[in-house]
Design an enzyme around this catalytic site. Sequence first.
Site, PDB file in Angstrom:
ATOM      1  N   ASP A 112      -2.196  -0.782   7.822  1.00 40.31           N
ATOM      2  CA  ASP A 112      -1.638  -1.623   6.767  1.00 40.31           C
ATOM      3  C   ASP A 112      -2.423  -2.921   6.601  1.00 40.31           C
ATOM      4  O   ASP A 112      -2.687  -3.373   5.483  1.00 40.31           O
ATOM      5  CB  ASP A 112      -0.174  -1.930   7.074  1.00 40.31           C
ATOM      6  CG  ASP A 112       0.694  -0.686   7.034  1.00 40.31           C
ATOM      7  OD1 ASP A 112       0.195   0.362   6.576  1.00 40.31           O
ATOM      8  OD2 ASP A 112       1.853  -0.755   7.469  1.00 40.31           O
TER       9      ASP A 112
ATOM     10  N   SER B  96       5.334  -4.306   3.231  1.00 41.11           N
ATOM     11  CA  SER B  96       5.573  -5.707   2.886  1.00 41.11           C
ATOM     12  C   SER B  96       5.217  -6.636   4.035  1.00 41.11           C
ATOM     13  O   SER B  96       4.808  -7.775   3.808  1.00 41.11           O
ATOM     14  CB  SER B  96       7.031  -5.904   2.467  1.00 41.11           C
ATOM     15  OG  SER B  96       7.919  -5.482   3.488  1.00 41.11           O
TER      16      SER B  96
ATOM     17  N   ARG C 178       0.827  -1.207   0.000  1.00 41.14           N
ATOM     18  CA  ARG C 178       0.000   0.000   0.000  1.00 41.14           C
ATOM     19  C   ARG C 178       0.858   1.252   0.000  1.00 41.14           C
ATOM     20  O   ARG C 178       2.036   1.242   0.329  1.00 41.14           O
ATOM     21  CB  ARG C 178      -0.908   0.033   1.231  1.00 41.14           C
ATOM     22  CG  ARG C 178      -0.190   0.102   2.582  1.00 41.14           C
ATOM     23  CD  ARG C 178      -0.004   1.519   3.088  1.00 41.14           C
ATOM     24  NE  ARG C 178       0.824   1.584   4.285  1.00 41.14           N
ATOM     25  CZ  ARG C 178       2.104   1.864   4.282  1.00 41.14           C
ATOM     26  NH1 ARG C 178       2.739   2.079   3.149  1.00 41.14           N
ATOM     27  NH2 ARG C 178       2.796   1.928   5.402  1.00 41.14           N
TER      28      ARG C 178
ATOM     29  N   GLY D 146       8.972   0.893   2.621  1.00 43.45           N
ATOM     30  CA  GLY D 146       7.838   1.497   3.310  1.00 43.45           C
ATOM     31  C   GLY D 146       6.518   1.287   2.615  1.00 43.45           C
ATOM     32  O   GLY D 146       5.588   2.075   2.782  1.00 43.45           O
TER      33      GLY D 146
ATOM     34  N   GLU E 160      -0.283  11.172   7.657  1.00 45.43           N
ATOM     35  CA  GLU E 160       0.953  10.502   8.081  1.00 45.43           C
ATOM     36  C   GLU E 160       1.255  10.805   9.544  1.00 45.43           C
ATOM     37  O   GLU E 160       1.179  11.952   9.978  1.00 45.43           O
ATOM     38  CB  GLU E 160       2.108  10.969   7.188  1.00 45.43           C
ATOM     39  CG  GLU E 160       3.040   9.872   6.784  1.00 45.43           C
ATOM     40  CD  GLU E 160       2.359   8.823   5.910  1.00 45.43           C
ATOM     41  OE1 GLU E 160       2.001   7.754   6.462  1.00 45.43           O
ATOM     42  OE2 GLU E 160       2.197   9.058   4.711  1.00 45.43           O
ATOM     43  N   HIS E 161       1.598   9.767  10.284  1.00 48.98           N
ATOM     44  CA  HIS E 161       1.863   9.845  11.719  1.00 48.98           C
ATOM     45  C   HIS E 161       0.613  10.296  12.483  1.00 48.98           C
ATOM     46  O   HIS E 161       0.704  10.916  13.540  1.00 48.98           O
ATOM     47  CB  HIS E 161       3.059  10.753  12.020  1.00 48.98           C
ATOM     48  CG  HIS E 161       4.367  10.153  11.594  1.00 48.98           C
ATOM     49  ND1 HIS E 161       5.070   9.267  12.369  1.00 48.98           N
ATOM     50  CD2 HIS E 161       5.072  10.285  10.449  1.00 48.98           C
ATOM     51  CE1 HIS E 161       6.172   8.890  11.725  1.00 48.98           C
ATOM     52  NE2 HIS E 161       6.182   9.490  10.549  1.00 48.98           N
TER      53      HIS E 161
END
Length: 385
Positions: free
Chosen positions: A174, A129, A30, A126, A36-37
């Site tokens: 994720d 995986s 993805r 990043g 972000e964060h």
Amino acid sequence: MEDIIKEGRHLFEGNFGSSPELAASFAPGRVNLIGEHTDYNNGFVFPMALNDMGTLVIGKACSDKVALVTSASVNSPTFTYTDDGKTDVPQWATYVVGVVKKFEEVTKVKVAVEAAIVSNLPMGAGLSSSASLEVAFFTFLEEVYNVKVDKLAKIKACQAAEHEFAGVPCGIMDQFIATLGERNKALFINCKTDEYEVVPFGGDGLELVVTDTHKKHELAGGEYAKRRATCEAVSKSMNIDSLADTTLEGLVRHFSVPGKQLNLPEKSFARARHVVTEIARAVQGKAALCRNDVALFGKLMNNSHKSLCDDYEVTCEELDAVARVGWETEGVLGSRMTGGGFGGCAITLVRASQTEHLLTKLKEECPYTTSFRTTAGGGARSWKL
């Protein structure tokens, strides 16, 4: 997909022999479009699954063990696990062993399989995986044992596997997108409630270019942990559960009381400012895409990168250079780092007519990078070979 399936079958047969029927599963990697964060601050994230880029598992049931082989360049690429408590598990296999244990807890099925694992995701970039591997293997076990687990339970089981067995205190984004991704859609996820909304993304002559800086996104020197601790300290000083429970105005008021001694870590205001403004950008971004205002979405991407650079300080020279190339290229709507930072990848939203021009500029001005174009793809799936 044809190439990775061929690779997986070859790897399986080379290690375990041929079989008349095999089970297969795939789960995508993805990118996070914006937000972000914000996950560990109970905010919003906005990921999309990478189309046909992820982890493939091929295998079958066996009698008494979990036997694995991976095509990844790791120490101990073959591994056999027996539930005797004496097996030393290589790091890459901790994710799989954790998933096996969580699958057994949820389904009450005792797992014994032979499986080959292949991936077409660049490692350390990043692109998630690890969650791709977890969700692919869980989905493989569902196919092998002909059971279906509730999707949210599956997501939480895979997250718990990473927490408890791999020792990584990840958020839930994720595993969410690897399980629930949809073609030409992104997922707007509330990390506080686990509620999500499917939002159209792509089409209309747009492409997303992912650029790998090849600077491994190891969260260097404990910097990730420092930022998380700073956010928690600010929340505690404001007497709120998380930074998702305040606004920029509330933050400014808190830090502006004359004579107030906050005793907070260095740069606390800047760190918290990034989080609260990034949460707001994620909300604005979802609204923009819902009304097909891609120009505004691109501006929000740019502002996100600048905030991650200036306030949160998690970009790096390589990521900043890629973003600048995007900002200076005709036809680009927005460009920003994606993921935890300190390396890894950047994403650029570009009009399809200008994609080749962008790729040429990236190759010329950032020769250390590798780029590929992608679209939003589907989530985990399984089938019989």
